[in-house]
Write an enzyme that holds these catalytic residues in place. Structure first.
Site, PDB file in Angstrom:
ATOM      1  CD  GLU A  78       0.591   1.100   7.767  1.00 11.96           C
ATOM      2  OE1 GLU A  78       1.230   2.104   7.403  1.00 11.96           O
ATOM      3  OE2 GLU A  78      -0.043   1.034   8.835  1.00 11.96           O
ATOM      4  CD  GLU A 100      -4.898   4.990   9.226  1.00 15.14           C
ATOM      5  OE1 GLU A 100      -3.989   4.626   8.456  1.00 15.14           O
ATOM      6  OE2 GLU A 100      -4.696   5.579  10.302  1.00 15.14           O
ATOM      7  CD  GLN A 119      -4.491   4.415   4.452  1.00 10.93           C
ATOM      8  OE1 GLN A 119      -5.637   4.805   4.312  1.00 10.93           O
ATOM      9  NE2 GLN A 119      -3.757   4.769   5.501  1.00 10.93           N
ATOM     10  CE1 TYR A 161       2.869   3.469   3.225  1.00  8.32           C
ATOM     11  CE2 TYR A 161       3.798   3.555   5.430  1.00  8.32           C
ATOM     12  CZ  TYR A 161       2.727   3.317   4.587  1.00  8.32           C
ATOM     13  OH  TYR A 161       1.525   2.927   5.107  1.00  8.32           O
ATOM     14  CG  ASN A 177      -0.535   1.172  13.068  1.00  7.96           C
ATOM     15  OD1 ASN A 177      -0.235   0.504  12.082  1.00  7.96           O
ATOM     16  ND2 ASN A 177      -0.316   2.476  13.139  1.00  7.96           N
ATOM     17  CD  GLU A 178       3.562   2.839  11.405  1.00  6.34           C
ATOM     18  OE1 GLU A 178       3.439   4.034  11.730  1.00  6.34           O
ATOM     19  OE2 GLU A 178       3.835   2.477  10.247  1.00  6.34           O
ATOM     20  CG  ASN A 202      -0.205   6.601  12.505  1.00  7.95           C
ATOM     21  OD1 ASN A 202       0.402   5.556  12.740  1.00  7.95           O
ATOM     22  ND2 ASN A 202       0.347   7.596  11.837  1.00  7.95           N
TER      23      ASN A 202
HETATM   24  O1  AHR Z   1      -0.725   4.513   5.809  1.00 10.27           O
HETATM   25  C1  AHR Z   1      -0.542   5.761   6.406  1.00 10.27           C
HETATM   26  C2  AHR Z   1       0.055   5.685   7.805  1.00 10.27           C
HETATM   27  O2  AHR Z   1       1.378   5.257   7.707  1.00 10.27           O
HETATM   28  C3  AHR Z   1      -0.577   4.722   8.769  1.00 10.27           C
HETATM   29  O3  AHR Z   1      -1.659   5.246   9.452  1.00 10.27           O
HETATM   30  C4  AHR Z   1       0.544   4.435   9.735  1.00 10.27           C
HETATM   31  O4  AHR Z   1       0.442   3.172  10.312  1.00 10.27           O
HETATM   32  C5  AHR Z   1       1.784   4.632   8.908  1.00 10.27           C
HETATM   33  O5  AHR Z   1       2.721   5.426   9.555  1.00 10.27           O
END
Ligand code: AHR
Length: 507
Positions: free
Chosen positions: A292, A27, A354, A244, A172-173, A72
């Site tokens: 992700e 990213e 990432q 996450y 994305n999101e 993001n």
């Molecule tokens: O990977 C970091 C961020 O986490 C990304 O930009 C977003 O898609 C997610 O919230």
């Protein structure tokens, strides 16, 4: 010492190993691109600015597909800013990460880098501030051979041949209140459907990922997927998942059990996809792109880092979420990989978020060195060794009590069998913090095998569960031999150290 037993049978398989399961993510965020993969003037950079030391580590780690350019970031991005002569590209502010974006690195640079890294490109389009028109223009720019406005612009910008990008993320999101241009499920479902239709009219061979929930704890989780797919089921090929995990308040037992959450999250999304499929009488199968996933201290980011970033003002490639991973984190990453592999019949793409510096298995310093974090190792081993068919496992193990998930198996495993080479590989974590596990893997229908290699990632001598690979101690944690693993009477016998993720290769 506890006793754990795993049974595998060559007739009980789940699916072929999807090679796109070993994906990563670049990213325009923090120092992932700038001073990560790209740093003109660095002693190790080539004439295009690609850091060869970082590239060598990427190749060693072996991602198969890399998602780009966000995240993001993409929800406020104009892809046109990143093409054409570099000196003409506009400098912009990136609201998502409070950063100055110079646009010195863009689509062409990423395509060149991806070629060199030998990875497939997974391109995300902006459905935050933009829409159908920009989406289809980008597909035309990237994939149309020539003779039209956008394809000829690509050729003018130096790429005579089409990029031929097959895999695309429809934003994305967009369920997240933090997302620039966030949407309701209905708004997004319709936009995804129409964008997908227009993009496939330009290139019918592309594969599309609709945005799913940003996490299992989102209040709209479930209904979001249902609504989006009700609109876009026929147009899309995958729905995304993001997750996450982190250790909360020193509760390592629950942290080490997070793959239980990942399993349940995946099962929930499969159920929702299949409910929409049944109700809509669809025949095609939509699968999952877990684009992700990782360990990330989000509490620290939300409470401290994001405040500091805002205070610091607008900066080019500031340090953002450069989490340092320790032994515990690496074992959790190993169990998350196990969970993804166990679901390879429906999770067809997965991207660790990432690749460099930003919550990444690879770290680099501006004008300095590059090294492997602890989390590099489980990814590298599984990406290299998981081949052929995924095996279904029956696990019988003592339970570990956790605050979040109640009793969980003390071992977490996945396994593959490559019919061509006859190789079986078992990936197995011991979640116990203090007890060895005496492991037996019964091999049914898999005769004549012997252990050809066995390794483990665990607490190094003189270290503890918090030991990490720092710039000064780059090799503190790595895979070490798992001694005395052998096949006895048709079963593998091994002793797993406490807090470990191991690989046992049989041939
Ligand atoms: O990977 C970091 C961020 O986490 C990304 O930009 C977003 O898609 C997610 O919230």
């Amino acid at each position: 010492m506890s006793q754990a037993r795993i049974t595998i049978d060559r007739d009980f398989t789940i699916a072929d190993v999807p090679r796109r399961l070993f994906g990563s993510f670049v990213e325009h965020m923090g120092r992932c691109v700038y001073t990560g993969i790209y740093e003109p003037g660095h002693p190790q950079a080539d004439e295009r600015g690609f850091r060869q030391d970082v590239l060598a580590l990427v190749k060693e780690m072996g991602p198969t597909v890399v998602r780009y350019p966000g995240g993001n970031f993409v929800s406020g991005y104009r892809w046109e800013d990143g093409v054409g002569p570099v000196e003409d590209r506009p400098v912009r502010i990136d609201g998502a990460w409070h950063t100055i974006e110079t646009n010195a690195f863009g689509l062409h640079e990423f395509m060149d880098w991806a070629k060199e890294a030998d990875v497939e490109v997974m391109e995300a389009i902006n459905l935050g501030t933009r829409g159908v028109e920009e989406a289809r223009s980008l597909v035309e720019y990237a994939n149309h051979p020539g003779g039209t406005y956008w394809s000829d612009l690509r050729r003018k910008n130096g790429a005579e041949q089409p990029f031929d990008i097959k895999l695309w993320c429809l934003g994305n999101e967009l369920d997240g209140p933090w997302q620039i241009g966030g949407k309701t499920a209905t708004e997004y479902g319709r936009l995804a459907q129409e964008s997908a239709k227009a993009m496939k009219l330009v290139d019918p061979t592309i594969e599309l990922v609709a945005v799913g929930s940003s996490g299992r704890s989102m209040p709209t989780f479930g209904t979001w997927e249902h609504t989006v797919l009700t609109h876009a089921y026929d147009e899309v090929d995958f729905i995304s998942m993001h997750a996450y995990y982190q250790e909360h308040d020193g509760d390592a037992e629950s942290f080490l059990a997070e793959s239980v959450d990942m399993d349940a999250f995946i099962d929930g999304v499969i159920a929702t996809i299949d409910a929409v499929k049944a109700a809509g009488k669809h025949t095609k199968q939509v699968d999952i792109s877990f684009d992700e996933w990782n360990v990330w201290d989000q509490v620290k980011f939300n409470d401290v880092e994001s405040v500091e970033i805002a205070k610091a003002g607008w900066k080019k490639h500031p340090r953002v979420i450069e989490d340092t991973y320790n032994v515990t984190d690496a074992v959790v990453v190993g169990t998350l990989l196990n969970s993804l592999l166990r679901h390879g019949d429906r999770v067809k793409i997965a991207n660790q978020a990432q690749l460099v510096n930003v919550i990444a298995p690879i770290r680099s310093e501006e004008n300095g060195g590059a090294w492997r974090q602890t989390s590099f190792w489980p990814f590298e081993r599984m990406a290299r060794l998981a081949k052929g068919r995924i095996l279904r496992l029956a696990v019988s193990a003592p339970q570990i009590e956790t605050k979040r998930y109640g009793g969980v198996d003390s071992v977490d495993a996945a396994a593959t069998w490559d019919e061509e080479t006859g190789r079986v590989v078992v990936f197995v974590a011991n979640r116990s913090l203090d007890e060895e596990s005496d492991l037996t893997v019964e091999l049914r229908g898999l005769t004549g095998l012997r252990v050809v290699n066995a390794e483990t990632l665990t607490i190094p001598e003189g270290g503890d569960r918090h030991t990490a690979n720092l710039e000064t101690t780059q090799d503190a944690v790595h895979m070490v031999p798992l001694t005395a693993a052998e096949v006895v009477d048709g079963a593998v016998r091994a002793t797993l150290p406490p807090l470990s993720w191991s690989v046992i290769e049989l041939a």
